[in-house]
Design a protein around this motif. Structure first.
Motif, PDB file in Angstrom:
ATOM      1  N   UNK A  69      -0.263 -42.752  14.724  1.00  0.00           N
ATOM      2  CA  UNK A  69       0.338 -42.428  13.390  1.00  0.00           C
ATOM      3  C   UNK A  69      -0.186 -40.637  13.876  1.00  0.00           C
ATOM      4  N   UNK A  70      -1.169 -40.330  14.643  1.00  0.00           N
ATOM      5  CA  UNK A  70      -1.511 -39.162  15.186  1.00  0.00           C
ATOM      6  C   UNK A  70      -0.548 -38.799  16.209  1.00  0.00           C
ATOM      7  N   UNK A  71      -0.290 -38.231  16.195  1.00  0.00           N
ATOM      8  CA  UNK A  71       0.742 -37.034  17.315  1.00  0.00           C
ATOM      9  C   UNK A  71       0.355 -36.007  17.924  1.00  0.00           C
ATOM     10  N   UNK A  72      -1.429 -35.862  18.028  1.00  0.00           N
ATOM     11  CA  UNK A  72      -1.909 -34.879  18.628  1.00  0.00           C
ATOM     12  C   UNK A  72      -3.514 -35.361  18.906  1.00  0.00           C
ATOM     13  N   UNK A  73      -4.141 -34.881  19.788  1.00  0.00           N
ATOM     14  CA  UNK A  73      -5.351 -35.150  20.908  1.00  0.00           C
ATOM     15  C   UNK A  73      -6.498 -35.421  19.425  1.00  0.00           C
ATOM     16  N   UNK A  74      -7.085 -36.758  19.425  1.00  0.00           N
ATOM     17  CA  UNK A  74      -8.282 -36.900  18.154  1.00  0.00           C
ATOM     18  C   UNK A  74      -9.262 -37.816  19.401  1.00  0.00           C
ATOM     19  N   UNK A  75     -10.669 -37.641  18.830  1.00  0.00           N
ATOM     20  CA  UNK A  75     -11.267 -38.926  19.171  1.00  0.00           C
ATOM     21  C   UNK A  75     -11.381 -40.118  17.969  1.00  0.00           C
ATOM     22  N   UNK A  76     -12.219 -41.090  18.440  1.00  0.00           N
ATOM     23  CA  UNK A  76     -11.739 -42.369  17.682  1.00  0.00           C
ATOM     24  C   UNK A  76     -13.554 -42.578  17.984  1.00  0.00           C
ATOM     25  N   UNK A  77     -13.949 -42.927  16.430  1.00  0.00           N
ATOM     26  CA  UNK A  77     -15.773 -43.438  16.605  1.00  0.00           C
ATOM     27  C   UNK A  77     -15.648 -44.352  15.788  1.00  0.00           C
ATOM     28  N   UNK A  78     -15.916 -45.694  16.102  1.00  0.00           N
ATOM     29  CA  UNK A  78     -16.308 -47.040  15.035  1.00  0.00           C
ATOM     30  C   UNK A  78     -18.097 -46.681  14.603  1.00  0.00           C
ATOM     31  N   UNK A  79     -18.433 -47.082  13.753  1.00  0.00           N
ATOM     32  CA  UNK A  79     -19.712 -46.286  13.447  1.00  0.00           C
ATOM     33  C   UNK A  79     -20.560 -47.766  12.514  1.00  0.00           C
ATOM     34  N   UNK A  80     -21.648 -48.055  12.743  1.00  0.00           N
ATOM     35  CA  UNK A  80     -21.938 -48.853  11.063  1.00  0.00           C
ATOM     36  C   UNK A  80     -22.303 -47.280  10.048  1.00  0.00           C
ATOM     37  N   UNK A  81     -22.635 -47.141   8.757  1.00  0.00           N
ATOM     38  CA  UNK A  81     -22.380 -45.954   7.971  1.00  0.00           C
ATOM     39  C   UNK A  81     -23.936 -45.741   8.040  1.00  0.00           C
ATOM     40  N   UNK A  82     -25.099 -46.123   8.585  1.00  0.00           N
ATOM     41  CA  UNK A  82     -26.285 -45.535   8.474  1.00  0.00           C
ATOM     42  C   UNK A  82     -27.788 -45.903   7.295  1.00  0.00           C
ATOM     43  N   UNK A  83     -28.223 -45.336   7.413  1.00  0.00           N
ATOM     44  CA  UNK A  83     -29.450 -45.503   6.212  1.00  0.00           C
ATOM     45  C   UNK A  83     -28.801 -44.595   4.907  1.00  0.00           C
ATOM     46  N   UNK A  84     -27.888 -43.499   4.852  1.00  0.00           N
ATOM     47  CA  UNK A  84     -27.404 -42.869   3.607  1.00  0.00           C
ATOM     48  C   UNK A  84     -26.129 -43.044   3.813  1.00  0.00           C
ATOM     49  N   UNK A  85     -25.632 -44.050   3.374  1.00  0.00           N
ATOM     50  CA  UNK A  85     -24.590 -45.024   3.323  1.00  0.00           C
ATOM     51  C   UNK A  85     -23.739 -44.779   2.203  1.00  0.00           C
ATOM     52  N   UNK A  86     -22.480 -44.236   2.202  1.00  0.00           N
ATOM     53  CA  UNK A  86     -21.581 -43.670   0.650  1.00  0.00           C
ATOM     54  C   UNK A  86     -21.122 -45.061   0.023  1.00  0.00           C
ATOM     55  N   UNK A  87     -21.405 -44.597  -1.178  1.00  0.00           N
ATOM     56  CA  UNK A  87     -20.855 -45.636  -2.442  1.00  0.00           C
ATOM     57  C   UNK A  87     -19.959 -45.018  -2.611  1.00  0.00           C
ATOM     58  N   UNK A  88     -18.678 -46.450  -3.131  1.00  0.00           N
ATOM     59  CA  UNK A  88     -17.549 -46.261  -2.459  1.00  0.00           C
ATOM     60  C   UNK A  88     -16.649 -46.318  -3.706  1.00  0.00           C
ATOM     61  N   UNK A  89     -17.071 -47.756  -4.038  1.00  0.00           N
ATOM     62  CA  UNK A  89     -16.225 -48.955  -4.723  1.00  0.00           C
ATOM     63  C   UNK A  89     -17.693 -48.883  -5.744  1.00  0.00           C
ATOM     64  N   UNK A  90     -16.757 -49.747  -7.184  1.00  0.00           N
ATOM     65  CA  UNK A  90     -18.337 -50.196  -8.084  1.00  0.00           C
ATOM     66  C   UNK A  90     -18.670 -51.062  -8.038  1.00  0.00           C
ATOM     67  N   UNK A  91     -17.915 -52.087  -6.728  1.00  0.00           N
ATOM     68  CA  UNK A  91     -19.185 -52.913  -5.592  1.00  0.00           C
ATOM     69  C   UNK A  91     -20.688 -52.332  -4.916  1.00  0.00           C
ATOM     70  N   UNK A  92     -20.019 -51.056  -4.769  1.00  0.00           N
ATOM     71  CA  UNK A  92     -20.993 -51.086  -3.932  1.00  0.00           C
ATOM     72  C   UNK A  92     -22.164 -50.731  -5.048  1.00  0.00           C
TER      73      UNK A  92
END
Length: 157
Positions: A69-92
């Motif tokens: 899906x990405x046709x140019x160079x990029x870096x993939x990072x997979x990580x934990x959201x950390x202590x200041x995790x985003x709240x994105x959904x009502x369930x969050x």
């Protein structure tokens, strides 16, 4: 463009996370300096470890290479959201009652666009925060649809 890439990444990563009993928190695709980063934030009860992040990264990387899906160079990072995790959904919000949160609004409410305080309730799409103003505490009610961004906030009190 970036929303198509994050949507495709979500489509590819969901089955991997389901198999590993992990939760998708967020996906970001953004440019920093001259480099592009595709960041996938994952979590589970008790937190994720480096091995789980590596496992997801490896499997997702293969799938991304296959579908390209990405046709140019990029870096993939997979990580934990950390202590200041985003709240994105009502369930969050529902899961984080009693925690300290930071909320940024699309437009000012009672003269402010940003609030930080204890998440007291989330009912009928209304967020109630207990905020401290000087030495007093007061409650602020914020309609969920007025929130531009929200995250857990580390408190140093």
């Amino acid at each position: 463009m970036s929303s198509k890439i994050t949507e495709k990444t979500e489509e590819l990563v969901r089955p991997i996370l389901t198999e590993l009993n992990l939760e998708l928190v967020d996906i970001e695709f953004e440019k920093e300096g001259k480099n592009w980063f595709l960041r996938v934030f994952i979590d589970k009860e008790g937190g994720v470890d480096i091995e789980e992040c590596g496992q997801v990264s490896e499997q997702l990387s293969e799938k991304l290479d296959d579908t390209d899906p990405v046709t140019f160079p990029y870096f993939l990072e997979v990580s934990s959201p950390g202590a200041e995790r985003p709240l994105k959904k009502p369930t969050d919000f529902e899961k984080n009652l009693g925690n300290n949160v930071y909320v940024k609004l699309y437009e000012p409410l009672d003269g402010a666009k940003e609030y930080e305080g204890v998440l007291k309730s989330f009912e009928n799409n209304i967020v109630t925060l207990e905020v401290k103003v000087k030495s007093r505490k007061r409650e602020v009610t914020i309609p969920y649809d007025k929130i531009a961004k929200a995250r857990l906030a580390v408190s140093f009190n």
